[in-house]
Design an enzyme around this catalytic site. Structure first.
Site, mmCIF file in Angstrom:
data_model
loop_
_atom_site.group_PDB
_atom_site.id
_atom_site.type_symbol
_atom_site.label_atom_id
_atom_site.label_comp_id
_atom_site.label_asym_id
_atom_site.label_seq_id
_atom_site.Cartn_x
_atom_site.Cartn_y
_atom_site.Cartn_z
ATOM 1 N N SER A 14 -5.162 3.681 0.313
ATOM 2 C CA SER A 14 -4.378 4.016 -0.877
ATOM 3 C C SER A 14 -5.119 3.486 -2.084
ATOM 4 C CB SER A 14 -2.990 3.374 -0.795
ATOM 5 O OG SER A 14 -2.330 3.419 -2.050
ATOM 6 N N TYR A 47 2.784 -3.063 0.630
ATOM 7 C CA TYR A 47 2.039 -1.822 0.869
ATOM 8 C C TYR A 47 0.584 -1.923 0.404
ATOM 9 C CZ TYR A 47 0.881 3.161 0.810
ATOM 10 O OH TYR A 47 0.274 4.373 1.011
ATOM 11 N N LYS A 98 -2.958 -1.875 2.775
ATOM 12 C CA LYS A 98 -3.997 -0.869 2.574
ATOM 13 C C LYS A 98 -5.327 -1.509 2.174
ATOM 14 C CE LYS A 98 -1.780 2.944 3.495
ATOM 15 N NZ LYS A 98 -2.213 3.849 4.589
#
Length: 268
Positions: A153, A166, A170
């Site tokens: 990401s 998150y 990533k």
């Protein structure tokens, strides 16, 4: 020629008669990758937890590639994931392309997030790709070829304000991809890390609904665009598959003018 009548990209035949496994296959980018690979002649096995959506995907896959199928698998359960990959190799043959696409965002505010939220996010976004990679590597190394694509990401390299679960997961996936690529590339196994920009998938829209600012128009990409970019470049020597040049420029700006970057990023 109308858009509907255009032939799908065949990518110089590089995926024809190849066996590909895609995680997070039931929707969004994962489903698009499965369909595009099947259209390019690959045998595709799509993995996901959502049986109903997988059943619908399987019908479309078989229309393009009769040998393709889907399997219900929760990638956070790495024991089950490894067993599923072993079964695929036993039944369909050697896995030549692995796309670690499954991802989850806890969707919890910093004031409310727990350690368990972090652990589950890492289970899906980091440990599952690691487990899958380690499961397919022996076969790829013995054959001297293979492709591993890890969908990261842009938040992993340019984190936005928030609880951090998150983007942290990533960022770890990106580091794993880069580190292993140095050793594996020389042995014929290509490792890629994908920075897909912002896609209006359920995951992306959910982040917007929780307060993420609308990204600049030039950083928004459809799942079709991202899938085609991945498949056009997978197997080439470059590690990174970055879909937005504007975000690449932002990375340079962050490096050259860090104080200005962080001042502007606080309110994002």
């Amino acid at each position: 020629m109308t858009r509907a009548s255009r032939r799908p990209p065949l990518y110089d035949g590089r995926y024809r008669n190849r066996l590909a496994v895609v995680t997070g296959a039931s929707a969004g980018l994962g489903a698009q990758l499965c369909l595009d690979l099947a259209g390019a002649g690959a045998t595709v096995v799509g993995l996901s937890r959502n049986a109903e959506r997988l059943d619908a995907l399987a019908v479309s896959l078989r229309a393009a590639s009769p040998t393709s199928r889907t399997v219900v698998c929760d990638v956070a359960d790495t024991v089950a994931l490894r067993a599923t990959l072993a079964g695929i190799s036993e039944n369909e043959g050697p896995i030549e392309l692995l796309v670690n696409n499954a991802a989850q965002d806890p969707g919890v505010r910093l004031a409310d997030i727990t350690e368990d939220d972090f652990r589950h996010t890492f289970d899906v976004n980091f440990f599952a790709p690691v487990a899958a990679t380690l499961a397919v590597l022996p076969g790829m190394l013995s054959r001297g070829r293979g492709i591993i694509v890890n969908v990261s990401s842009d938040g992993g390299r340019l984190p936005s304000p928030g609880p951090g679960a998150y983007p942290s997961s990533k960022a770890a996936l990106s580091a794993f991809s880069e580190s292993t690529s140095f050793r594996l590339g020389a042995k014929g196994v290509r490792v890629h890390v994908v920075y897909p920009a912002f896609m209006p998938t359920a995951l992306g829209v959910g982040a917007l609904q929780r307060g993420l600012r609308q990204p600049p128009r030039l950083t928004i990409r459809s799942v079709e665009t991202v899938s085609h970019a991945i498949l056009a470049r997978a197997g080439e020597p470059a590690l990174e598959i970055s879909v937005s040049r504007l975000i690449d420029v932002a990375m340079v700006f962050r490096h050259l003018l860090p104080r200005a970057y962080f001042w502007g990023r606080k309110g994002w």
